[in-house]
Enzyme design. Sequence first.
Site, PDB file in Angstrom:
ATOM      1  N   SER A  57       0.832  -1.215   0.000  1.00 13.81           N
ATOM      2  CA  SER A  57       0.000   0.000   0.000  1.00 13.81           C
ATOM      3  C   SER A  57       0.861   1.258   0.000  1.00 13.81           C
ATOM      4  O   SER A  57       0.353   2.361   0.230  1.00 13.81           O
ATOM      5  CB  SER A  57      -0.912   0.007   1.238  1.00 13.81           C
ATOM      6  OG  SER A  57      -0.132   0.045   2.425  1.00 13.81           O
ATOM      7  N   ASN A 112      -3.701  -3.206  12.305  1.00 13.70           N
ATOM      8  CA  ASN A 112      -5.141  -3.169  12.047  1.00 13.70           C
ATOM      9  C   ASN A 112      -5.813  -1.964  12.693  1.00 13.70           C
ATOM     10  O   ASN A 112      -6.586  -1.237  12.056  1.00 13.70           O
ATOM     11  CB  ASN A 112      -5.808  -4.455  12.547  1.00 13.70           C
ATOM     12  CG  ASN A 112      -5.367  -5.679  11.760  1.00 13.70           C
ATOM     13  OD1 ASN A 112      -4.577  -5.573  10.827  1.00 13.70           O
ATOM     14  ND2 ASN A 112      -5.877  -6.842  12.132  1.00 13.70           N
ATOM     15  N   THR A 140     -39.075  23.191 -16.605  1.00 17.42           N
ATOM     16  CA  THR A 140     -39.275  21.769 -16.331  1.00 17.42           C
ATOM     17  C   THR A 140     -39.155  21.070 -17.675  1.00 17.42           C
ATOM     18  O   THR A 140     -39.592  21.611 -18.707  1.00 17.42           O
ATOM     19  CB  THR A 140     -40.658  21.470 -15.707  1.00 17.42           C
ATOM     20  OG1 THR A 140     -41.687  21.865 -16.621  1.00 17.42           O
ATOM     21  CG2 THR A 140     -40.841  22.222 -14.394  1.00 17.42           C
ATOM     22  N   HIS A 141     -38.523  19.910 -17.698  1.00 15.32           N
ATOM     23  CA  HIS A 141     -38.257  19.190 -18.953  1.00 15.32           C
ATOM     24  C   HIS A 141     -37.441  20.048 -19.924  1.00 15.32           C
ATOM     25  O   HIS A 141     -37.502  19.840 -21.141  1.00 15.32           O
ATOM     26  CB  HIS A 141     -39.565  18.746 -19.625  1.00 15.32           C
ATOM     27  CG  HIS A 141     -40.476  17.983 -18.725  1.00 15.32           C
ATOM     28  ND1 HIS A 141     -40.326  16.644 -18.457  1.00 15.32           N
ATOM     29  CD2 HIS A 141     -41.558  18.391 -17.986  1.00 15.32           C
ATOM     30  CE1 HIS A 141     -41.266  16.249 -17.621  1.00 15.32           C
ATOM     31  NE2 HIS A 141     -42.020  17.299 -17.305  1.00 15.32           N
ATOM     32  N   SER A 153     -10.894  26.439 -30.202  1.00 14.61           N
ATOM     33  CA  SER A 153     -10.703  25.286 -31.080  1.00 14.61           C
ATOM     34  C   SER A 153      -9.375  25.405 -31.823  1.00 14.61           C
ATOM     35  O   SER A 153      -8.896  26.505 -32.081  1.00 14.61           O
ATOM     36  CB  SER A 153     -11.856  25.218 -32.079  1.00 14.61           C
ATOM     37  OG  SER A 153     -11.559  24.359 -33.151  1.00 14.61           O
ATOM     38  N   ASN A 208     -15.195  27.527 -25.715  1.00 12.43           N
ATOM     39  CA  ASN A 208     -15.751  26.290 -25.172  1.00 12.43           C
ATOM     40  C   ASN A 208     -15.752  26.287 -23.636  1.00 12.43           C
ATOM     41  O   ASN A 208     -14.759  26.673 -23.013  1.00 12.43           O
ATOM     42  CB  ASN A 208     -14.956  25.091 -25.679  1.00 12.43           C
ATOM     43  CG  ASN A 208     -15.015  24.960 -27.194  1.00 12.43           C
ATOM     44  OD1 ASN A 208     -16.039  25.270 -27.799  1.00 12.43           O
ATOM     45  ND2 ASN A 208     -13.926  24.518 -27.797  1.00 12.43           N
ATOM     46  N   TYR A 236     -10.069  -7.974   9.855  1.00 10.37           N
ATOM     47  CA  TYR A 236      -9.337  -7.285   8.809  1.00 10.37           C
ATOM     48  C   TYR A 236      -9.013  -8.228   7.664  1.00 10.37           C
ATOM     49  O   TYR A 236      -8.675  -9.399   7.863  1.00 10.37           O
ATOM     50  CB  TYR A 236      -8.030  -6.682   9.351  1.00 10.37           C
ATOM     51  CG  TYR A 236      -7.293  -5.866   8.308  1.00 10.37           C
ATOM     52  CD1 TYR A 236      -7.685  -4.568   8.023  1.00 10.37           C
ATOM     53  CD2 TYR A 236      -6.244  -6.415   7.580  1.00 10.37           C
ATOM     54  CE1 TYR A 236      -7.049  -3.825   7.042  1.00 10.37           C
ATOM     55  CE2 TYR A 236      -5.585  -5.683   6.601  1.00 10.37           C
ATOM     56  CZ  TYR A 236      -6.000  -4.386   6.337  1.00 10.37           C
ATOM     57  OH  TYR A 236      -5.372  -3.655   5.357  1.00 10.37           O
ATOM     58  N   GLN A 262      -7.347  -2.634   1.961  1.00  2.00           N
ATOM     59  CA  GLN A 262      -6.282  -1.757   1.485  1.00  2.00           C
ATOM     60  C   GLN A 262      -6.619  -1.185   0.113  1.00  2.00           C
ATOM     61  O   GLN A 262      -6.263  -0.044  -0.204  1.00  2.00           O
ATOM     62  CB  GLN A 262      -4.995  -2.583   1.417  1.00  2.00           C
ATOM     63  CG  GLN A 262      -3.800  -1.893   0.830  1.00  2.00           C
ATOM     64  CD  GLN A 262      -2.601  -2.826   0.827  1.00  2.00           C
ATOM     65  OE1 GLN A 262      -2.039  -3.130   1.870  1.00  2.00           O
ATOM     66  NE2 GLN A 262      -2.238  -3.313  -0.345  1.00  2.00           N
TER      67      GLN A 262
END
Length: 484
Positions: free
Chosen positions: A23, A105, A150-151, A272, A280, A312, A317
Amino acid sequence: MKITRGGRLSGDLTPEVADFTSSSKHDIYIADEVVEINLAHTLCLVQAGIISREDGRLLAKVLKEIKISEIPPDMEDIHMVIESELIRKLGEELGGKIHTGKSRNDQVATALRMRLRKFIIDICTSLIELQQALLRKSEDYTNAVMPGYTHLQHAQPTSLSHYLLAYFDMFDRHLERLLSCYKRVNLSPMGAAALAGTGYPIDRLKLAEYLGFEGLIENTLDAVSTRDFSLETVSALTIMMVDVSRIAEEIIIWASNEFGYVNLPDEHSSTSSIMPQKKNPVTAEVLRAKCGDALGDLVSMVTIMKSLPLAYNLDMQELTPHLWNACEVSKKSLKILTDLITKMQFNEERMRSSAVKGSSVATELADMLVRHLGLPFRTAHRVVGEIIKELYPSSLSEAPPEKVAELISKKTGKKLEIQLVQSATDPTFNINIRSTIGGPASKEIERMISARRELLKRTKSYVDALSARLLEKSALLRSLIDSL
Protein backbone atom coordinates in the site's frame (compact mmCIF):
# COMPACT_ATOMS: atom_id res chain seq x y z
CA MET A 1 9.38 -5.52 5.20
CA LYS A 2 11.54 -8.27 6.64
CA ILE A 3 10.88 -7.28 10.27
CA THR A 4 7.49 -9.04 10.09
CA ARG A 5 8.75 -12.17 8.29
CA GLY A 6 11.61 -13.43 10.43
CA GLY A 7 9.63 -15.99 12.43
CA ARG A 8 6.74 -17.69 10.68
CA LEU A 9 7.90 -17.03 7.12
CA SER A 10 11.22 -17.64 5.41
CA GLY A 11 12.71 -15.50 2.72
CA ASP A 12 10.94 -12.51 1.27
CA LEU A 13 8.21 -11.76 -1.21
CA THR A 14 9.19 -11.61 -4.86
CA PRO A 15 9.44 -8.02 -6.12
CA GLU A 16 6.28 -8.53 -8.19
CA VAL A 17 4.26 -9.84 -5.24
CA ALA A 18 5.67 -7.16 -2.95
CA ASP A 19 4.60 -4.43 -5.36
CA PHE A 20 1.22 -6.06 -5.94
CA THR A 21 0.33 -6.27 -2.23
CA SER A 22 1.99 -3.08 -0.99
CA SER A 23 0.00 0.00 0.00
CA SER A 24 3.11 2.21 -0.11
CA LYS A 25 1.88 4.26 -3.10
CA HIS A 26 -1.11 5.55 -1.17
CA ASP A 27 0.12 5.44 2.43
CA ILE A 28 1.83 8.80 2.00
CA TYR A 29 -1.60 10.30 2.73
CA ILE A 30 -1.47 8.99 6.29
CA ALA A 31 2.26 9.29 7.03
CA ASP A 32 1.92 12.22 9.46
CA GLU A 33 -1.07 10.60 11.14
CA VAL A 34 0.80 7.33 11.71
CA VAL A 35 3.66 9.24 13.33
CA GLU A 36 1.20 11.04 15.59
CA ILE A 37 -0.49 7.75 16.53
CA ASN A 38 2.88 6.29 17.49
CA LEU A 39 3.63 9.34 19.64
CA ALA A 40 0.31 9.01 21.45
CA HIS A 41 0.81 5.26 21.86
CA THR A 42 4.28 5.85 23.27
CA LEU A 43 2.84 8.26 25.83
CA CYS A 44 0.23 5.69 26.85
CA LEU A 45 2.88 2.96 27.14
CA VAL A 46 4.84 5.18 29.54
CA GLN A 47 1.75 6.16 31.56
CA ALA A 48 0.76 2.50 31.90
CA GLY A 49 4.25 1.57 33.11
CA ILE A 50 4.80 -0.73 30.14
CA ILE A 51 7.98 1.07 29.07
CA SER A 52 10.18 3.41 31.07
CA ARG A 53 10.00 7.17 30.81
CA GLU A 54 13.51 7.21 29.31
CA ASP A 55 12.56 4.65 26.67
CA GLY A 56 9.49 6.73 25.84
CA ARG A 57 11.59 9.86 25.54
CA LEU A 58 14.04 8.17 23.15
CA LEU A 59 11.25 6.68 21.02
CA ALA A 60 9.48 10.04 20.86
CA LYS A 61 12.69 11.84 19.88
CA VAL A 62 13.17 9.64 16.83
CA LEU A 63 9.47 9.74 15.93
CA LYS A 64 9.50 13.55 15.91
CA GLU A 65 12.49 13.51 13.57
CA ILE A 66 10.80 11.26 11.01
CA LYS A 67 9.83 13.13 7.84
CA ILE A 68 8.41 10.97 5.10
CA SER A 69 7.98 12.37 1.59
CA GLU A 70 7.93 9.01 -0.16
CA ILE A 71 7.79 5.35 0.83
CA PRO A 72 10.42 2.98 -0.57
CA PRO A 73 8.83 0.51 -3.00
CA ASP A 74 10.32 -2.46 -1.16
CA MET A 75 8.48 -1.56 2.05
CA GLU A 76 5.12 -3.13 2.77
CA ASP A 77 3.42 -0.04 4.19
CA ILE A 78 3.92 3.18 6.16
CA HIS A 79 3.64 1.34 9.49
CA MET A 80 6.66 -0.81 8.74
CA VAL A 81 8.61 2.18 7.42
CA ILE A 82 8.26 3.94 10.76
CA GLU A 83 8.98 0.88 12.89
CA SER A 84 11.98 0.02 10.72
CA GLU A 85 13.33 3.53 11.19
CA LEU A 86 12.98 3.27 14.96
CA ILE A 87 14.78 -0.08 14.98
CA ARG A 88 17.49 1.25 12.66
CA LYS A 89 18.24 4.18 14.96
CA LEU A 90 17.57 2.65 18.37
CA GLY A 91 18.07 -1.06 17.81
CA GLU A 92 15.41 -3.73 18.16
CA GLU A 93 15.83 -3.82 21.94
CA LEU A 94 14.19 -0.39 22.16
CA GLY A 95 12.76 0.34 18.70
CA GLY A 96 11.01 -3.04 18.73
CA LYS A 97 8.95 -1.97 21.75
CA ILE A 98 6.87 0.53 19.77
CA HIS A 99 4.47 -2.15 18.56
CA THR A 100 3.67 -3.37 22.07
CA GLY A 101 -0.10 -3.50 22.57
CA LYS A 102 -1.07 -2.38 19.09
CA SER A 103 -1.53 -3.74 15.59
CA ARG A 104 -1.43 -2.37 12.11
CA ASN A 105 -5.14 -3.17 12.05
CA ASP A 106 -6.17 -0.58 14.64
CA GLN A 107 -3.41 1.79 13.59
CA VAL A 108 -4.45 2.01 9.95
CA ALA A 109 -8.14 2.35 10.84
CA THR A 110 -7.20 5.21 13.18
CA ALA A 111 -4.95 6.92 10.65
CA LEU A 112 -7.64 6.74 7.97
CA ARG A 113 -10.13 8.42 10.29
CA MET A 114 -7.62 11.12 11.27
CA ARG A 115 -6.79 11.94 7.65
CA LEU A 116 -10.40 11.73 6.54
CA ARG A 117 -11.63 14.15 9.20
CA LYS A 118 -9.13 16.72 7.87
CA PHE A 119 -10.46 16.15 4.36
CA ILE A 120 -14.02 16.61 5.59
CA ILE A 121 -13.11 19.91 7.26
CA ASP A 122 -11.34 21.09 4.10
CA ILE A 123 -14.27 20.10 1.88
CA CYS A 124 -16.77 21.75 4.24
CA THR A 125 -14.66 24.92 4.12
CA SER A 126 -14.73 24.74 0.31
CA LEU A 127 -18.49 24.25 0.39
CA ILE A 128 -18.86 27.37 2.53
CA GLU A 129 -16.75 29.32 0.02
CA LEU A 130 -18.98 28.06 -2.81
CA GLN A 131 -22.08 29.10 -0.89
CA GLN A 132 -20.59 32.54 -0.32
CA ALA A 133 -20.03 32.88 -4.08
CA LEU A 134 -23.60 31.80 -4.81
CA LEU A 135 -24.92 34.24 -2.22
CA ARG A 136 -22.92 37.15 -3.65
CA LYS A 137 -24.23 36.40 -7.14
CA SER A 138 -27.76 36.20 -5.77
CA GLU A 139 -27.34 39.65 -4.25
CA ASP A 140 -25.95 41.00 -7.54
CA TYR A 141 -28.89 39.76 -9.61
CA THR A 142 -31.95 40.15 -7.39
CA ASN A 143 -33.93 41.79 -10.22
CA ALA A 144 -32.80 39.48 -13.01
CA VAL A 145 -35.91 37.84 -14.50
CA MET A 146 -35.53 34.50 -16.23
CA PRO A 147 -37.65 31.53 -17.24
CA GLY A 148 -37.78 28.60 -14.88
CA TYR A 149 -37.77 25.20 -16.57
CA THR A 150 -39.27 21.77 -16.33
CA HIS A 151 -38.26 19.19 -18.95
CA LEU A 152 -35.92 21.99 -20.17
CA GLN A 153 -39.05 23.78 -21.46
CA HIS A 154 -40.22 27.18 -20.26
CA ALA A 155 -42.35 26.58 -17.17
CA GLN A 156 -42.86 29.67 -14.98
CA PRO A 157 -40.97 32.96 -14.61
CA THR A 158 -38.49 33.15 -11.77
CA SER A 159 -35.41 35.18 -10.89
CA LEU A 160 -31.74 34.37 -11.19
CA SER A 161 -31.45 34.96 -7.43
CA HIS A 162 -34.11 32.33 -6.80
CA TYR A 163 -32.24 29.92 -9.08
CA LEU A 164 -28.87 30.46 -7.39
CA LEU A 165 -30.38 30.22 -3.91
CA ALA A 166 -31.77 26.82 -4.87
CA TYR A 167 -28.19 25.63 -5.43
CA PHE A 168 -27.10 27.32 -2.20
CA ASP A 169 -29.64 25.23 -0.31
CA MET A 170 -28.65 22.04 -2.12
CA PHE A 171 -25.02 22.53 -1.17
CA ASP A 172 -26.04 23.37 2.39
CA ARG A 173 -27.58 19.91 2.70
CA HIS A 174 -24.35 18.40 1.39
CA LEU A 175 -22.49 20.32 4.07
CA GLU A 176 -24.89 19.03 6.73
CA ARG A 177 -24.38 15.45 5.51
CA LEU A 178 -20.60 15.77 5.70
CA LEU A 179 -20.72 17.29 9.18
CA SER A 180 -22.95 14.42 10.23
CA CYS A 181 -20.38 11.99 8.78
CA TYR A 182 -17.66 13.78 10.72
CA LYS A 183 -19.26 12.79 14.03
CA ARG A 184 -18.96 9.10 13.14
CA VAL A 185 -15.55 9.46 11.52
CA ASN A 186 -14.15 11.16 14.63
CA LEU A 187 -14.28 8.04 16.82
CA SER A 188 -11.14 6.13 17.76
CA PRO A 189 -10.41 2.46 16.96
CA MET A 190 -7.00 2.69 18.66
CA GLY A 191 -6.42 0.10 21.37
CA ALA A 192 -8.44 -2.52 19.51
CA ALA A 193 -5.13 -4.03 18.35
CA ALA A 194 -5.63 -6.90 15.85
CA LEU A 195 -9.28 -7.46 16.81
CA ALA A 196 -9.52 -8.59 20.45
CA GLY A 197 -7.96 -5.62 22.21
CA THR A 198 -4.78 -5.98 24.22
CA GLY A 199 -3.71 -7.55 27.51
CA TYR A 200 -1.69 -4.44 28.33
CA PRO A 201 -3.38 -1.80 30.53
CA ILE A 202 -3.54 0.86 27.81
CA ASP A 203 -6.18 3.54 28.43
CA ARG A 204 -8.15 3.69 25.19
CA LEU A 205 -10.07 6.79 26.24
CA LYS A 206 -6.89 8.75 26.95
CA LEU A 207 -5.40 7.55 23.69
CA ALA A 208 -8.50 8.74 21.85
CA GLU A 209 -8.33 12.13 23.55
CA TYR A 210 -4.65 12.59 22.72
CA LEU A 211 -5.49 12.01 19.04
CA GLY A 212 -8.37 14.49 19.02
CA PHE A 213 -11.20 11.96 18.85
CA GLU A 214 -14.57 12.55 20.51
CA GLY A 215 -14.99 8.96 21.65
CA LEU A 216 -14.39 5.31 20.82
CA ILE A 217 -15.50 2.65 18.42
CA GLU A 218 -16.03 0.55 21.51
CA ASN A 219 -16.24 -3.03 20.26
CA THR A 220 -12.69 -3.95 19.31
CA LEU A 221 -13.77 -6.34 16.57
CA ASP A 222 -16.00 -3.67 15.03
CA ALA A 223 -13.24 -1.08 15.40
CA VAL A 224 -10.83 -2.82 13.03
CA SER A 225 -13.40 -4.41 10.74
CA THR A 226 -15.52 -1.49 9.65
CA ARG A 227 -14.98 0.91 6.81
CA ASP A 228 -18.53 2.22 6.89
CA PHE A 229 -17.20 5.66 7.78
CA SER A 230 -15.38 5.72 4.43
CA LEU A 231 -18.40 4.47 2.51
CA GLU A 232 -20.67 6.99 4.20
CA THR A 233 -18.34 9.91 3.48
CA VAL A 234 -17.83 8.98 -0.18
CA SER A 235 -21.57 8.44 -0.52
CA ALA A 236 -22.13 11.99 0.74
CA LEU A 237 -19.43 13.28 -1.61
CA THR A 238 -20.99 11.46 -4.56
CA ILE A 239 -24.40 12.98 -3.85
CA MET A 240 -22.68 16.38 -3.64
CA MET A 241 -20.86 15.81 -6.93
CA VAL A 242 -24.19 15.03 -8.61
CA ASP A 243 -25.21 18.61 -7.89
CA VAL A 244 -21.82 19.91 -9.01
CA SER A 245 -22.49 18.10 -12.27
CA ARG A 246 -26.01 19.55 -12.49
CA ILE A 247 -24.95 23.17 -12.07
CA ALA A 248 -22.07 22.57 -14.49
CA GLU A 249 -24.58 21.30 -17.05
CA GLU A 250 -26.75 24.39 -16.56
CA ILE A 251 -23.72 26.64 -17.08
CA ILE A 252 -22.82 24.78 -20.27
CA ILE A 253 -26.36 25.17 -21.63
CA TRP A 254 -26.63 28.80 -20.56
CA ALA A 255 -23.31 29.62 -22.25
CA SER A 256 -24.52 28.28 -25.62
CA ASN A 257 -25.54 30.68 -28.38
CA GLU A 258 -29.07 29.35 -28.20
CA PHE A 259 -29.41 30.54 -24.60
CA GLY A 260 -26.75 33.23 -24.21
CA TYR A 261 -27.55 33.72 -20.51
CA VAL A 262 -23.97 33.73 -19.28
CA ASN A 263 -20.60 35.00 -20.44
CA LEU A 264 -17.87 32.66 -19.28
CA PRO A 265 -14.54 34.08 -18.11
CA ASP A 266 -11.67 33.46 -20.52
CA GLU A 267 -9.66 31.65 -17.83
CA HIS A 268 -12.38 28.98 -17.68
CA SER A 269 -12.74 28.61 -21.46
CA SER A 270 -10.77 27.23 -24.38
CA THR A 271 -10.94 27.65 -28.15
CA SER A 272 -10.70 25.29 -31.08
CA SER A 273 -7.58 24.27 -32.96
CA ILE A 274 -9.44 24.89 -36.22
CA MET A 275 -12.50 27.09 -35.47
CA PRO A 276 -11.26 30.49 -34.27
CA GLN A 277 -14.67 31.70 -33.09
CA LYS A 278 -15.09 28.99 -30.45
CA LYS A 279 -15.28 29.70 -26.72
CA ASN A 280 -15.75 26.29 -25.17
CA PRO A 281 -16.95 25.82 -21.56
CA VAL A 282 -14.19 23.35 -20.74
CA THR A 283 -14.07 23.92 -16.97
CA ALA A 284 -17.79 23.24 -16.66
CA GLU A 285 -17.48 20.18 -18.90
CA VAL A 286 -14.76 18.64 -16.73
CA LEU A 287 -16.75 19.48 -13.60
CA ARG A 288 -19.69 17.66 -15.14
CA ALA A 289 -17.50 14.63 -15.79
CA LYS A 290 -15.89 14.52 -12.33
CA CYS A 291 -19.13 13.25 -10.80
CA GLY A 292 -18.30 9.99 -12.59
CA ASP A 293 -15.02 9.75 -10.68
CA ALA A 294 -16.74 9.99 -7.30
CA LEU A 295 -19.51 7.59 -8.30
CA GLY A 296 -16.96 5.11 -9.66
CA ASP A 297 -14.99 5.32 -6.43
CA LEU A 298 -18.13 4.67 -4.37
CA VAL A 299 -19.15 1.66 -6.45
CA SER A 300 -15.63 0.23 -6.21
CA MET A 301 -15.53 0.72 -2.44
CA VAL A 302 -18.92 -0.88 -1.83
CA THR A 303 -18.00 -3.78 -4.10
CA ILE A 304 -14.72 -4.35 -2.24
CA MET A 305 -16.44 -4.40 1.16
CA LYS A 306 -19.63 -6.28 0.30
CA SER A 307 -18.54 -9.86 1.16
CA LEU A 308 -15.68 -9.44 3.61
CA PRO A 309 -15.80 -11.52 6.80
CA LEU A 310 -14.71 -9.91 10.07
CA ALA A 311 -12.14 -8.72 10.95
CA TYR A 312 -9.34 -7.29 8.81
CA ASN A 313 -8.67 -8.40 5.24
CA LEU A 314 -6.11 -6.93 2.86
CA ASP A 315 -8.95 -6.24 0.43
CA MET A 316 -9.60 -3.17 2.60
CA GLN A 317 -6.28 -1.76 1.49
CA GLU A 318 -7.68 -1.52 -2.05
CA LEU A 319 -10.53 0.65 -0.80
CA THR A 320 -8.26 3.43 0.43
CA PRO A 321 -7.08 4.85 -2.94
CA HIS A 322 -10.72 5.31 -3.91
CA LEU A 323 -11.37 7.16 -0.66
CA TRP A 324 -8.53 9.60 -1.25
CA ASN A 325 -9.41 10.07 -4.92
CA ALA A 326 -13.04 10.89 -4.10
CA CYS A 327 -11.88 13.42 -1.50
CA GLU A 328 -9.35 15.04 -3.83
CA VAL A 329 -11.75 15.23 -6.77
CA SER A 330 -14.50 16.71 -4.61
CA LYS A 331 -12.25 19.28 -2.98
CA LYS A 332 -10.72 20.44 -6.28
CA SER A 333 -14.09 20.52 -8.04
CA LEU A 334 -15.57 22.80 -5.38
CA LYS A 335 -12.61 25.19 -5.62
CA ILE A 336 -12.87 25.37 -9.42
CA LEU A 337 -16.66 25.77 -9.36
CA THR A 338 -16.41 28.58 -6.82
CA ASP A 339 -13.95 30.48 -8.99
CA LEU A 340 -16.08 29.93 -12.09
CA ILE A 341 -19.26 31.21 -10.44
CA THR A 342 -17.43 34.20 -8.95
CA LYS A 343 -16.15 35.30 -12.36
CA MET A 344 -19.23 34.55 -14.51
CA GLN A 345 -21.34 37.43 -15.80
CA PHE A 346 -25.02 37.01 -16.62
CA ASN A 347 -26.88 38.62 -19.52
CA GLU A 348 -29.97 40.01 -17.78
CA GLU A 349 -31.47 41.42 -20.97
CA ARG A 350 -31.23 38.07 -22.76
CA MET A 351 -32.75 36.25 -19.78
CA ARG A 352 -35.68 38.64 -19.54
CA SER A 353 -36.22 38.46 -23.29
CA SER A 354 -36.32 34.69 -23.06
CA ALA A 355 -38.82 34.83 -20.19
CA VAL A 356 -41.20 36.76 -22.45
CA LYS A 357 -41.18 33.90 -24.95
CA GLY A 358 -42.62 30.47 -24.38
CA SER A 359 -45.74 31.62 -22.48
CA SER A 360 -44.28 30.78 -19.07
CA VAL A 361 -46.86 33.20 -17.62
CA ALA A 362 -49.66 30.76 -18.52
CA THR A 363 -50.14 29.46 -14.97
CA GLU A 364 -50.73 32.96 -13.63
CA LEU A 365 -53.21 33.74 -16.39
CA ALA A 366 -55.12 30.58 -15.47
CA ASP A 367 -54.97 31.60 -11.80
CA MET A 368 -56.31 35.03 -12.77
CA LEU A 369 -59.33 33.37 -14.43
CA VAL A 370 -59.92 31.40 -11.24
CA ARG A 371 -59.61 34.45 -8.97
CA HIS A 372 -61.61 36.95 -10.99
CA LEU A 373 -63.97 34.92 -13.17
CA GLY A 374 -64.67 32.11 -10.72
CA LEU A 375 -63.69 29.33 -13.13
CA PRO A 376 -62.57 25.93 -11.83
CA PHE A 377 -58.79 25.66 -12.27
CA ARG A 378 -59.09 22.73 -14.68
CA THR A 379 -61.42 24.78 -16.91
CA ALA A 380 -59.08 27.78 -16.72
CA HIS A 381 -56.15 25.48 -17.56
CA ARG A 382 -57.91 24.26 -20.72
CA VAL A 383 -58.97 27.78 -21.79
CA VAL A 384 -55.44 29.18 -21.47
CA GLY A 385 -54.05 26.17 -23.34
CA GLU A 386 -56.46 26.85 -26.23
CA ILE A 387 -55.51 30.55 -26.27
CA ILE A 388 -51.79 29.71 -26.42
CA LYS A 389 -52.47 27.37 -29.34
CA GLU A 390 -54.33 30.09 -31.25
CA LEU A 391 -51.69 32.76 -30.57
CA TYR A 392 -48.73 30.57 -31.64
CA PRO A 393 -46.04 31.45 -32.67
CA SER A 394 -46.53 34.54 -30.48
CA SER A 395 -46.44 33.97 -26.71
CA LEU A 396 -48.93 35.27 -24.15
CA SER A 397 -46.49 38.02 -23.17
CA GLU A 398 -45.81 39.00 -26.80
CA ALA A 399 -49.45 39.14 -27.89
CA PRO A 400 -51.44 42.37 -27.40
CA PRO A 401 -53.32 42.12 -24.08
CA GLU A 402 -56.49 43.20 -25.93
CA LYS A 403 -56.23 40.13 -28.14
CA VAL A 404 -55.75 37.86 -25.10
CA ALA A 405 -58.73 39.47 -23.35
CA GLU A 406 -60.87 39.01 -26.47
CA LEU A 407 -60.03 35.30 -26.62
CA ILE A 408 -60.82 34.87 -22.92
CA SER A 409 -64.23 36.47 -23.42
CA LYS A 410 -64.90 34.33 -26.49
CA LYS A 411 -64.11 31.07 -24.72
CA THR A 412 -65.64 31.77 -21.31
CA GLY A 413 -68.41 34.22 -22.01
CA LYS A 414 -66.89 36.39 -19.29
CA LYS A 415 -64.77 39.53 -19.43
CA LEU A 416 -61.36 39.92 -17.77
CA GLU A 417 -60.14 43.51 -17.46
CA ILE A 418 -57.23 44.49 -19.70
CA GLN A 419 -55.20 45.63 -16.68
CA LEU A 420 -55.51 42.15 -15.14
CA VAL A 421 -54.46 40.55 -18.43
CA GLN A 422 -51.42 42.85 -18.56
CA SER A 423 -50.47 41.88 -15.01
CA ALA A 424 -50.97 38.16 -15.62
CA THR A 425 -48.76 38.22 -18.73
CA ASP A 426 -45.98 40.28 -17.12
CA PRO A 427 -43.10 37.98 -15.94
CA THR A 428 -42.17 40.37 -13.09
CA PHE A 429 -45.76 40.34 -11.78
CA ASN A 430 -45.71 36.54 -11.98
CA ILE A 431 -42.59 36.45 -9.83
CA ASN A 432 -43.72 38.88 -7.16
CA ILE A 433 -47.17 37.42 -6.66
CA ARG A 434 -45.51 34.12 -5.70
CA SER A 435 -44.60 35.29 -2.23
CA THR A 436 -45.11 32.07 -0.28
CA ILE A 437 -42.17 30.91 1.87
CA GLY A 438 -39.29 30.08 -0.44
CA GLY A 439 -40.89 31.62 -3.50
CA PRO A 440 -39.24 34.01 -6.00
CA ALA A 441 -40.97 37.25 -4.87
CA SER A 442 -38.39 39.99 -4.30
CA LYS A 443 -39.23 40.43 -0.60
CA GLU A 444 -38.90 36.70 -0.03
CA ILE A 445 -35.59 36.68 -1.88
CA GLU A 446 -34.32 39.46 0.40
CA ARG A 447 -35.40 37.48 3.46
CA MET A 448 -33.76 34.28 2.21
CA ILE A 449 -30.49 36.03 1.38
CA SER A 450 -30.37 37.60 4.85
CA ALA A 451 -31.19 34.29 6.57
CA ARG A 452 -28.56 32.41 4.59
CA ARG A 453 -25.93 35.02 5.31
CA GLU A 454 -26.49 34.40 9.04
CA LEU A 455 -26.53 30.64 8.47
CA LEU A 456 -23.14 30.82 6.77
CA LYS A 457 -21.67 32.71 9.71
CA ARG A 458 -22.83 30.02 12.14
CA THR A 459 -21.67 27.18 9.93
CA LYS A 460 -18.25 28.72 9.35
CA SER A 461 -17.78 29.22 13.10
CA TYR A 462 -18.69 25.57 13.70
CA VAL A 463 -16.29 24.23 11.04
CA ASP A 464 -13.51 26.55 12.21
CA ALA A 465 -14.00 25.23 15.76
CA LEU A 466 -13.60 21.62 14.55
CA SER A 467 -10.30 22.53 12.92
CA ALA A 468 -9.12 24.50 15.96
CA ARG A 469 -9.88 21.57 18.26
CA LEU A 470 -7.70 19.21 16.22
CA LEU A 471 -4.83 21.69 16.27
CA GLU A 472 -5.27 22.16 20.02
CA LYS A 473 -5.22 18.41 20.71
CA SER A 474 -2.18 17.90 18.49
CA ALA A 475 -0.33 20.70 20.30
CA LEU A 476 -1.29 19.19 23.67
CA LEU A 477 0.06 15.79 22.62
CA ARG A 478 3.35 17.34 21.56
CA SER A 479 3.56 19.20 24.85
CA LEU A 480 3.02 16.00 26.84
CA ILE A 481 5.59 14.17 24.73
CA ASP A 482 8.10 16.98 25.26
CA SER A 483 7.62 16.67 29.01
CA LEU A 484 8.78 13.03 29.09
